[in-house]
Design an enzyme around this catalytic site. Structure first.
Site, short mmCIF file in Angstrom:
data_model
loop_
_atom_site.label_atom_id
_atom_site.label_comp_id
_atom_site.label_asym_id
_atom_site.label_seq_id
_atom_site.Cartn_x
_atom_site.Cartn_y
_atom_site.Cartn_z
N GLY A 158 54.31 39.19 38.98
CA GLY A 158 55.14 39.27 40.19
C GLY A 158 55.60 40.65 40.57
CG ASN A 176 51.56 43.38 44.49
OD1 ASN A 176 51.51 44.30 45.30
ND2 ASN A 176 50.72 43.29 43.46
CG LEU A 220 46.00 32.19 38.81
CD1 LEU A 220 46.33 31.74 37.40
CD2 LEU A 220 44.50 32.44 38.94
CG ASN A 255 45.04 36.74 48.46
OD1 ASN A 255 45.96 36.72 47.64
ND2 ASN A 255 43.77 36.91 48.11
CG HIS A 294 40.63 40.24 45.92
ND1 HIS A 294 40.65 39.12 45.11
CD2 HIS A 294 39.59 41.00 45.51
CE1 HIS A 294 39.63 39.20 44.25
NE2 HIS A 294 38.98 40.33 44.48
CG ASP A 343 38.97 36.24 46.97
OD1 ASP A 343 40.21 36.27 47.15
OD2 ASP A 343 38.45 36.24 45.84
C1 GAR Z 1 47.52 41.93 41.94
O1 GAR Z 1 46.77 43.04 41.56
C2 GAR Z 1 46.80 41.16 43.02
O2 GAR Z 1 46.01 41.95 43.85
C3 GAR Z 1 45.93 40.24 42.19
O3 GAR Z 1 46.74 39.85 41.12
C4 GAR Z 1 47.62 40.93 40.78
C5 GAR Z 1 49.00 40.34 40.63
O4 GAR Z 1 49.86 41.31 40.08
N1 GAR Z 1 45.45 39.12 42.97
C6 GAR Z 1 44.26 38.59 42.76
O5 GAR Z 1 43.51 38.96 41.89
C7 GAR Z 1 43.89 37.47 43.72
N2 GAR Z 1 42.51 37.11 43.59
P1 GAR Z 1 51.42 41.11 40.15
O6 GAR Z 1 51.72 39.68 39.67
O7 GAR Z 1 52.00 42.13 39.23
O8 GAR Z 1 51.83 41.30 41.59
#
Ligand code: GAR
Length: 189
Positions: free
Chosen positions: A12, A14, A85, A102, A104, A145
Site C-alpha cells: 500500500g 502507492n 490483485l 490502474n 502497472h 491490463d
Molecule cells: C506497484 O508497483 C504497482 O504498480 C503494482 O504493485 C505494486 C504495489 O506496490 N501493481 C501491479 O503489479 C498490478 N499488475 P504498493 O502496494 O507498495 O503500492
C-alpha cells in the site's frame, strides 16, 4: 469534491502516497480503501490519514452487489487500483461509468497479463534483458491490463540490477506520476 476509492491488496505504498497527496485537498477526497486482504499493509497506512477501510470476501468480489452499493453510498466518482490483485468485474466498472484506473509497473503491453504483479513483473523485465522499464497508468476493463493507456513513464534498467533495485526505481516514477494523473482526471469529472 470528487470522491475516490482506492482498491489495494498489498503493502500500500502507492495508496498511502495518494492519501498523503490529497490530505487537506478541497477538490479530491480519498473516501475509502477497499481490499480483499485483511493483512494488507495498505489498511494501516491509510488509517494514518483517517481513510476508512472495507474488507470484502472473495465471494463479494466475485458477485459485487455489496461493493457496488458501498461505492454508490460513498458517491464514488473514480476508482483507483494501487497494487490490487483480484479481478474487477463489470458491475464495479459500470458503477463509476468506467472511471476506473490502474497502475502497472512496466511499459504495457510488455510484461502484462495474468500473474504479472509486483516483483514478478520486475523479474520478467530482467529475464527478458530489457534496457528500459517504467510504469503504465491505464483505464481498467475486464481484460487484465487491457484498457486504454493514459500515461507511461520510463526509466533505465541498469547492468546488474536486482528485481528489488528495479522496483525502487519504478516505485519512484509511480509516486510522482499517479497522484498527478488522478488530480487531472478528477478535474475533468
Ligand atoms: C506497484 O508497483 C504497482 O504498480 C503494482 O504493485 C505494486 C504495489 O506496490 N501493481 C501491479 O503489479 C498490478 N499488475 P504498493 O502496494 O507498495 O503500492
Amino acid at each position: 469534491m470528487v470522491n475516490i476509492v482506492i482498491f489495494a491488496s498489498g503493502n500500500g505504498t502507492n495508496a498511502e502516497n495518494i492519501a498523503r497527496h490529497f490530505a487537506g485537498s478541497n477538490s479530491v477526497k480519498v473516501a475509502a480503501l477497499f481490499t480483499g486482504n485483511p493483512r494488507a499493509g495498505a489498511i494501516e497506512r491509510m488509517s494514518r490519514y483517517g481513510v476508512p477501510c472495507r474488507i470484502f470476501s472473495r465471494e463479494q468480489w466475485n458477485n459485487p452487489v455489496e461493493i457496488v452499493d458501498e461505492l454508490k453510498r460513498l458517491d464514488t466518482r473514480l476508482i483507483v487500483l494501487a497494487g490490487f490483485l483480484s479481478m474487477v468485474h463489470k458491475p464495479v466498472i459500470d458503477a463509476v461509468g468506467g472511471n476506473i484506473i490502474n497502475i502497472h509497473p512496466s511499459l504495457l503491453p510488455r510484461h502484462g497479463g495474468k500473474g504479472m504483479w509486483g516483483i514478478n513483473v520486475h523479474r520478467a523485465v530482467l529475464e527478458a534483458g530489457d534496457r528500459e522499464s517504467g510504469i503504465t497508468i491505464h483505464y481498467v476493463t475486464e481484460e487484465i491490463d487491457g484498457g486504454s493507456i493514459i500515461c507511461q513513464r520510463r526509466c533505465p534498467v541498469l547492468p546488474g540490477d536486482t528485481p528489488e533495485e528495479l522496483a525502487m526505481r519504478v516505485h519512484a516514477l509511480e509516486y510522482e506520476a499517479f497522484p498527478a494523473v488522478i488530480e487531472q482526471l478528477a478535474a475533468q469529472l
